[in-house]
Design a protein around this motif. Structure first.
Motif, PDB file in Angstrom:
ATOM      1  N   LYS A  53      -4.616 -10.568   0.320  1.00 44.29           N
ATOM      2  CA  LYS A  53      -3.474 -10.422  -0.481  1.00 44.29           C
ATOM      3  C   LYS A  53      -3.319  -8.731  -0.253  1.00 44.29           C
ATOM      4  CE  LYS A  53      -5.732 -11.675  -4.273  1.00 44.29           C
ATOM      5  NZ  LYS A  53      -6.931 -12.048  -3.613  1.00 44.29           N
ATOM      6  N   THR A  54      -4.276  -7.898  -0.520  1.00 40.84           N
ATOM      7  CA  THR A  54      -4.139  -6.486  -0.514  1.00 40.84           C
ATOM      8  C   THR A  54      -3.745  -5.986   0.852  1.00 40.84           C
ATOM      9  OG1 THR A  54      -5.668  -6.232  -2.265  1.00 40.84           O
ATOM     10  CG2 THR A  54      -5.449  -4.240  -1.038  1.00 40.84           C
ATOM     11  N   CYS A  57      -0.085  -6.670   1.529  1.00 34.46           N
ATOM     12  CA  CYS A  57       0.672  -5.680   0.726  1.00 34.46           C
ATOM     13  C   CYS A  57       0.680  -4.272   1.431  1.00 34.46           C
ATOM     14  CB  CYS A  57       0.197  -5.517  -0.839  1.00 34.46           C
ATOM     15  SG  CYS A  57       0.564  -7.273  -1.613  1.00 34.46           S
ATOM     16  N   ARG A  58      -0.487  -4.190   1.837  1.00 35.68           N
ATOM     17  CA  ARG A  58      -0.534  -2.702   2.248  1.00 35.68           C
ATOM     18  C   ARG A  58       0.251  -2.586   3.606  1.00 35.68           C
ATOM     19  NH1 ARG A  58      -7.079  -1.724   1.529  1.00 35.68           N
ATOM     20  NH2 ARG A  58      -7.011  -0.971  -0.761  1.00 35.68           N
ATOM     21  N   LYS A  72       1.678   3.068  -8.135  1.00 35.89           N
ATOM     22  CA  LYS A  72       0.803   2.345  -8.093  1.00 35.89           C
ATOM     23  C   LYS A  72      -0.026   2.202  -9.236  1.00 35.89           C
ATOM     24  CE  LYS A  72      -0.345   2.842  -3.077  1.00 35.89           C
ATOM     25  NZ  LYS A  72      -1.571   3.224  -2.211  1.00 35.89           N
ATOM     26  N   THR A  74      -3.697  -0.022 -11.108  1.00 37.53           N
ATOM     27  CA  THR A  74      -4.682  -1.164 -10.978  1.00 37.53           C
ATOM     28  C   THR A  74      -5.152  -1.786 -12.349  1.00 37.53           C
ATOM     29  OG1 THR A  74      -5.335  -0.273  -8.794  1.00 37.53           O
ATOM     30  CG2 THR A  74      -6.879  -1.864  -9.967  1.00 37.53           C
ATOM     31  N   TYR A 157       3.829  -1.195  -7.479  1.00 35.42           N
ATOM     32  CA  TYR A 157       2.769  -2.081  -7.049  1.00 35.42           C
ATOM     33  C   TYR A 157       1.446  -2.115  -7.951  1.00 35.42           C
ATOM     34  CZ  TYR A 157      -1.431  -3.725  -4.131  1.00 35.42           C
ATOM     35  OH  TYR A 157      -2.307  -4.178  -3.394  1.00 35.42           O
ATOM     36  N   GLU A 159      -2.007  -3.804  -8.780  1.00 34.52           N
ATOM     37  CA  GLU A 159      -3.005  -4.768  -8.372  1.00 34.52           C
ATOM     38  C   GLU A 159      -4.076  -5.324  -9.362  1.00 34.52           C
ATOM     39  OE1 GLU A 159      -5.444  -5.588  -5.017  1.00 34.52           O
ATOM     40  OE2 GLU A 159      -4.561  -3.852  -4.545  1.00 34.52           O
ATOM     41  N   ASN A 160      -4.233  -6.528  -8.928  1.00 43.01           N
ATOM     42  CA  ASN A 160      -5.272  -7.585  -9.972  1.00 43.01           C
ATOM     43  C   ASN A 160      -4.465  -7.549 -11.127  1.00 43.01           C
ATOM     44  OD1 ASN A 160      -7.281  -7.559  -8.016  1.00 43.01           O
ATOM     45  ND2 ASN A 160      -8.116  -5.604  -8.962  1.00 43.01           N
ATOM     46  N   PRO A 187      -0.449  -8.287  -6.382  1.00 42.51           N
ATOM     47  CA  PRO A 187      -1.456  -9.232  -5.939  1.00 42.51           C
ATOM     48  C   PRO A 187      -2.056  -9.878  -6.958  1.00 42.51           C
ATOM     49  CG  PRO A 187      -1.488  -7.095  -4.946  1.00 42.51           C
ATOM     50  CD  PRO A 187      -0.537  -6.975  -6.134  1.00 42.51           C
TER      51      PRO A 187
END
Length: 776
Positions: A53-54, A57-58, A72, A74, A157, A159-160, A187
């Motif tokens: 997933k990461t 995305c990257r 970003k 997280t 973005y 994350e998690n 993600p």
């Protein structure tokens, strides 16, 4: 410099992106719509740990480069209950952008921001005030800020997403439902909590969010991934298969295995990087939850809750709470099998890691405890249970106990395939058909047990327990080989069983060994040798008052009398066998196959007396008994015999119906019983119908089989067919150059060979039919 350049090239090779073509195209099209001011959706990219997933995305965000302003954030598992924690990171960066781009800040922006996210220097309002009105107000301010930055193309973005707190999800829902300015990318690990499901459903319903799920690579993609990452190295197919089994297509795992191959390292299927990632995924579990995982790790497939209750020193409430928590975190999955609740790991590699971490002594003790619990519920006809007990005893380093249950498993698995007239137990499912690959798989497992027996021979040579297991193994293998027609090796095994059974006073296996010798002499048509073993087995069975064995031996003694032409005694003994097996409804069902076999012998007796109508009546009784229980290995014999009775009755069309039924069953059986008679009689019917191409096909099959046929009656059948065809060719009743070229001997030669091999007592009809044809 050269070394640095080489390292950079190597690093680039390791990180080369692979696959996901469809997903990339879909996401790029969405990003293009966003950049060009057209309709777009925010995106959730869902998948398991390590599925990529990461990385995906990257790749996409890097490709966008300076076309966007990237924010970003997280979400951390440890902060999943911290109010609005990820939003603080988002708004800090959003505030920086507002200042940097010299956009006029929205009204009350700084006041509201400080109210929700006070600085440490501010002694007042250290705890944010969270109310529905405040959330709505903050949502509106964020939307105004994003609108003000609309021309800058903001991508946020996060994350998690699975660890986002409830207040943050509520605010995110509000923002996305009214957002037309920024594109959000999330993600998301699978097995997320209910509140995340509600968030996705709410926003997706209004078409503001799309869910994209990343699956592990297929086996074909896995092989291609490995070959592309290391194009200059040849990877053996066995290693490719092993990597597929270990990784199940997970890109993170594959990348680590490829690195090992690239550096010519010995394969470690749980390397440091994978262990770190897996350990991080359970970093916040409690000691009690870890204890639950440690025990669940002992079960290769699934752990029944009732067994966890017996193995863990905790209350039922503590166990249920721990499992519930582990499910919420996506570590365990719960499901029901046969009304029993089971749990298993969501990620098999995590299970492997936790299992490996436990000490050898603990592994042995727990596996033994599991085996003993399973033994308490042991059902001798449950092959899956036998296999599980064998597995746990093997892991407990108790080889003999493991082999005992492994052999019990194989005895059940092979029983109906390799026992002509089995004893039926109502607890066993007999309605299935074996497929050739399944048969091969079971026999490969059987051979592995044989290797284990050989490896333990020196260590346990003087052990009576080992000798009894060896006796059981030799018996099963011998029975299997005899059934396949490998008489020499099969009989050698059975003779070894008989010797060991005498030495260790095991009368059960002694009688079984005698019975296998009887079956062998039936197949080779040696009546006198058969009678010798019947008497030996009968003496032991009468001494032990073993009614089951006596019933079987009476039937076999009836067959012996049939073989020597003593039809009166054959009939009496067959009826006596039926009586013994029909004492009650329960015993009648258990011994259906043996009762059916006795009816089959009665049918043959009537056929020998030219009473073909009565023969068909008995045959129907035999067939009905076996059709009701799906005993196909026995049923195929009765179909062939029914066809032969109908042929003798001159009902050729109906005979072919039963022969076709037999053929269909033979597709999934390895037994050679009656195959020769089946092919010969089908050829005779096709010969009558003038279908010489089909006759030729049967002729070729039988010709190829003749050298391996050890039963003289079967050889006589083949020669009978040859004699009949040769005679019809000679008198010009049929013409076929292929058949003529294959029959190089005279018709008298084939005629004499047929009479020499056919049994004068049992093959009366065939001998008569042969003479009738030659009289033409």
């Amino acid at each position: 410099m050269v070394n640095c350049a080489k390292e950079r090239r190597q690093k680039a090779n390791e990180l080369r992106f692979f696959g996901r073509t469809e997903e990339i195209e879909e996401l790029e099209a969405n990003f293009e719509s966003f950049l060009s001011g057209k309709s777009f959706k925010s995106v959730v990219i869902k998948g398991d740990l390590g599925v990529g997933k990461t990385a995906l995305c990257r790749l996409l965000l890097n490709n966008l480069g300076r076309k966007i302003d990237l924010i970003k954030a997280t979400c951390f598992q440890t902060e999943q209950d911290f109010l609005l924690r990820p939003w603080r990171d988002i708004l800090d960066q959003l505030n920086t952008l507002l200042v940097k781009k010299e956009v006029v800040q929205p009204k009350n922006w700084q006041i509201l921001y400080q109210k929700f996210f006070p600085s440490y220097s501010n002694e007042k309002n250290q705890q944010p005030e969270i109310t529905a009105n405040n959330i709505n107000c903050l949502s509106q301010i964020i939307l105004e800020a994003l609108e003000a930055l609309k021309t800058e193309k903001i991508v946020i973005y996060v994350e998690n997403l699975q660890w986002m707190d409830e207040a943050s999800l509520s605010l995110m829902t509000s923002v996305l439902l009214h957002n037309e300015s920024a594109l959000f990318v999330f993600p998301l690990r699978t097995n997320y909590r209910r509140r995340v499901v509600d968030f996705i459903n709410s926003v997706s319903h209004y078409d503001y969010l799309t869910l994209l799920e990343l699956k592990p690579f297929t086996k074909e993609e896995t092989v291609e991934f490995i070959e592309r990452q290391i194009p200059n190295k040849k990877v053996e197919p066995a290693l490719l298969q092993k990597i597929w089994q270990e990784s199940q297509g997970n890109p993170l795992f594959l990348t680590e295995y490829v690195k090992q191959i690239w550096h010519n390292l010995k394969m470690d299927y749980l390397p440091k990087k994978i262990r770190e990632e897996l350990e991080f995924s359970i970093i916040d579990i409690t000691d009690q939850e870890r204890r639950i995982l440690q025990i669940v790790a002992f079960f290769p497939n699934a752990a029944p809750i009732h067994m966890l209750q017996q193995l863990l020193d905790m209350t039922n409430e503590e166990l249920v709470a721990g499992i519930y928590s582990l499910e919420k975190q996506g570590i365990l999955q719960e499901f029901v099998i046969s009304d029993e609740v089971n749990v298993q790991f969501s990620q098999k590699k995590l299970q492997e890691m936790i299992y490996r971490e436990q000490t050898p002594s603990r592994l042995r003790v727990i596996h033994e405890s599991i085996a003993k619990i399973l033994e308490q519920q042991a059902n001798s006809n449950d092959e899956i249970l036998m296999s599980r007990i064998a597995y746990h005893y093997k892991r407990a380093n108790q080889e003999l106990k493991s082999l005992e249950y492994e052999l019990s498993y194989l005895q059940i698995a092979l029983k109906f395939q390799h026992e002509l007239f089995p004893i039926y137990n109502e607890t066993q499912d007999t309605s299935f058909d074996y497929q050739p690959l399944e048969i091969q798989h079971e026999f490969e497992r059987f051979q592995k047990v044989g290797k284990r027996m050989d490896e333990l021979a020196k260590q346990y040579e003087g052990s009576s327990e080992y000798q009894h297991l060896l006796m059981k193994y030799l018996y099963l293998e011998g029975r299997y080989l005899i059934n396949l027609g490998d008489y020499d090796k099969g009989i050698d095994n059975i003779q070894r069983v008989i010797v060991k059974a005498k030495n260790y006073h095991n009368e059960k296996y002694l009688v079984r060994g005698y019975r296998q010798m009887i079956y062998y002499f039936i197949q080779t048509d040696k009546a006198n040798d058969m009678a010798h073993y019947i008497d030996l087995a009968m003496d032991i069975s009468i001494k032990n008052n073993d009614h089951e064995s006596i019933g079987i031996l009476l039937r076999l003694k009836g067959l012996y009398n049939l073989m020597i032409g003593n039809l009166h005694d054959a009939e009496e003994l067959s009826r006596e066998s039926i009586t013994i097996f029909s004492i009650s409804n329960d015993s009648r069902e258990k011994y259906s196959s043996n009762i059916a076999a006795a009816f089959d012998y009665l049918a043959e007796i009537e056929r020998l007396k030219d009473n073909y109508t009565q023969a068909v009546v008995y045959q129907k009784k035999a067939i009905k008994l076996c059709e009701e229980l799906g005993l196909n290995n026995s049923l195929v014999i009765f179909y062939v015999d029914m066809g032969m009775s109908l042929f003798a009755k001159r009902d050729y069309e109906e005979a072919m119906v039963y022969f076709k039924k037999a053929n269909k069953l033979y597709d999934n059986l390895t037994s050679p019983w009656k195959r020769t008679q089946l092919n010969v009689y089908q050829a005779l019917i096709e010969l009558r119908n003038g279908n010489l191409e089909k006759v030729l096909n049967y002729f070729v099959i039988l010709d190829g089989r003749l050298e391996s046929i050890t039963n003289p009656r079967d050889r006589g059948m083949v020669y009978m067919l040859r004699a009949i065809i040769k005679h019809l060719l000679n008198i010009k009743r049929i013409e076929n150059t292929d058949l003529s070229s294959m029959l190089t001997q005279s018709e008298e030669f084939y005629y004499e060979k047929a009479r020499e091999n056919l049994n004068k007592y049992r093959d009366v009809f065939e001998l008569k039919h042969l003479d009738e044809v030659f009289a033409e």
